[in-house]
Design a protein around this motif. Structure first.
Motif, PDB file in Angstrom:
ATOM      1  N   VAL A   1      13.800  -0.065  76.621  1.00 30.74           N
ATOM      2  CA  VAL A   1      12.434  -0.649  76.251  1.00 30.74           C
ATOM      3  C   VAL A   1      11.034   0.253  76.264  1.00 30.74           C
ATOM      4  N   LYS A   2      10.529   0.442  75.094  1.00 30.35           N
ATOM      5  CA  LYS A   2       9.212   1.167  75.284  1.00 30.35           C
ATOM      6  C   LYS A   2       7.990   0.318  74.558  1.00 30.35           C
ATOM      7  N   ASN A   3       6.819   0.210  75.439  1.00 26.87           N
ATOM      8  CA  ASN A   3       6.021  -0.643  75.165  1.00 26.87           C
ATOM      9  C   ASN A   3       6.262  -1.928  74.936  1.00 26.87           C
ATOM     10  N   GLY A   4       7.003  -2.547  75.811  1.00 23.72           N
ATOM     11  CA  GLY A   4       7.552  -3.871  75.769  1.00 23.72           C
ATOM     12  C   GLY A   4       8.407  -4.278  74.720  1.00 23.72           C
ATOM     13  N   THR A   5       8.922  -3.317  73.960  1.00 25.89           N
ATOM     14  CA  THR A   5       9.907  -3.521  72.664  1.00 25.89           C
ATOM     15  C   THR A   5      11.119  -2.614  72.942  1.00 25.89           C
ATOM     16  N   VAL A   6      12.330  -3.211  72.698  1.00 25.12           N
ATOM     17  CA  VAL A   6      13.443  -2.569  72.705  1.00 25.12           C
ATOM     18  C   VAL A   6      13.655  -1.560  71.457  1.00 25.12           C
ATOM     19  N   VAL A   7      13.780  -0.547  71.702  1.00 21.19           N
ATOM     20  CA  VAL A   7      13.941   0.580  70.734  1.00 21.19           C
ATOM     21  C   VAL A   7      15.169   0.980  70.370  1.00 21.19           C
ATOM     22  N   LYS A   8      15.991   0.993  71.162  1.00 20.26           N
ATOM     23  CA  LYS A   8      17.320   1.298  71.157  1.00 20.26           C
ATOM     24  C   LYS A   8      18.246   0.784  72.182  1.00 20.26           C
ATOM     25  N   TYR A   9      19.621   1.138  72.061  1.00 25.32           N
ATOM     26  CA  TYR A   9      20.513   0.688  73.304  1.00 25.32           C
ATOM     27  C   TYR A   9      21.243   2.136  73.452  1.00 25.32           C
ATOM     28  N   GLN A  10      21.412   2.252  74.872  1.00 24.14           N
ATOM     29  CA  GLN A  10      22.131   3.306  75.385  1.00 24.14           C
ATOM     30  C   GLN A  10      23.452   3.038  76.175  1.00 24.14           C
ATOM     31  N   LYS A  11      24.284   3.938  75.978  1.00 22.01           N
ATOM     32  CA  LYS A  11      25.764   3.586  76.588  1.00 22.01           C
ATOM     33  C   LYS A  11      25.673   3.711  78.192  1.00 22.01           C
TER      34      LYS A  11
END
Length: 281
Positions: A34-44
């Motif tokens: 999450v960056k600035n309240g928004t999901v930017v990517k998914y990490q394993k």
């Protein structure tokens, strides 16, 4: 069969009834970034160990998860996003590859059976059935290999073990086993209870014990300054020890001590500096 073990087994089956056990990765999970309240990517990220397990159970579960991932889901087909593992690659070899795949599945089942208390018979039979289905489907040329890569028997068995150990850990923390229907509770069997030396690998809880306090070493600044040495005159017996000593330049043999620098002339001690000065004229 022990009623408590049956309840734990039924709870595991009920939990897996709503999960696609052949599609979800048993070893990794996707964590949103999450960056600035928004999901930017998914990490394993490696999946956490359920609470309430012993060290041995945690190691076995982690090993089974990792083997299932490598054998079924460690590769991705770039064009279609289809995941597969070494099982699908060895399955391309007729007959020999299928039996080798069966052997690896049995090795995973043997590893899972080493948990404390062993696997329940029904759970073991279900895991063994998945391996047999995988073997039978693999005998069909080409289409059987594709179906084998999608069925993923090892991944299914890893999720079965995960669900069962999760139920065991929850029962240990509650000290009772809850009926999946919510009607009654039974006592946790002795073979599944924690031994005094076991600990919870998730919370790090260890058996309590008396710990002796560590010895306190005083710092150098706290040490008192040494007392000044006493003068020689104040030490009893010092004068007696010093009395026999004489000057190294003197001679003592029944007469008074003389300085060799003194010169005797006519029996009188003279100082060389008292001699009259000579005139050079």
């Amino acid at each position: 069969m022990n009623l408590a073990v049956k309840y734990l087994q039924d709870a595991a089956f009920k939990k897996l009834g709503k999960k696609n056990t052949n599609l979800e990765n048993p070893y990794y999970e996707k964590v949103p970034v999450v960056k600035n309240g928004t999901v930017v990517k998914y990490q394993k990220k490696e999946r956490a160990i359920p609470p309430g397990l012993t060290d041995d159970e945690a190691k076995i579960l982690k090993s089974v998860r990792k083997r299932a991932y490598r054998w079924d889901m460690c590769f991705t087909f770039c064009c279609f996003g289809f995941v597969f593992g070494w099982s699908a690659i060895f399955g391309l070899v007729p007959v020999i590859g299928d039996f080798f795949d069966f052997f690896m599945g049995m090795m995973l089942l043997k590893k899972a059976s080493r948990i404390k208390g062993g696997l329940p018979k029904t759970l073991y039979a279900r895991m063994f059935t998945n391996i047999l289905i995988d073997l039978a489907v693999g005998f069909v040329p080409f289409l059987g290999d594709l179906a084998d890569a999608y069925f993923r028997a090892n991944t299914r068995n890893a999720w079965l073990l995960d669900a069962y150990l999760t139920a065991v850990g929850e029962a240990r923390m509650a000290n009772t086993v809850q009926n999946p229907d919510g009607q009654d509770k039974v006592r946790l069997p002795d073979e599944l209870r924690l031994a005094p030396g076991d600990r919870d690998v998730e919370t790090g809880v260890e058996p309590s014990g008396i710990v002796a306090p560590a010895p306190v070493t005083p710092s150098p600044a706290a040490n008192p300054r040494p007392a000044p040495a006493a003068p020689m005159a104040s030490i009893p017996g010092a004068s007696a020890a010093i009395a026999p000593l004489r000057s190294m330049t003197g001679q003592r043999k029944g007469r008074e001590v003389q300085d060799p620098r003194d010169q005797r002339k006519g029996g009188a001690v003279q100082d060389p500096r008292d001699q009259p000065k000579r005139s050079w004229r």
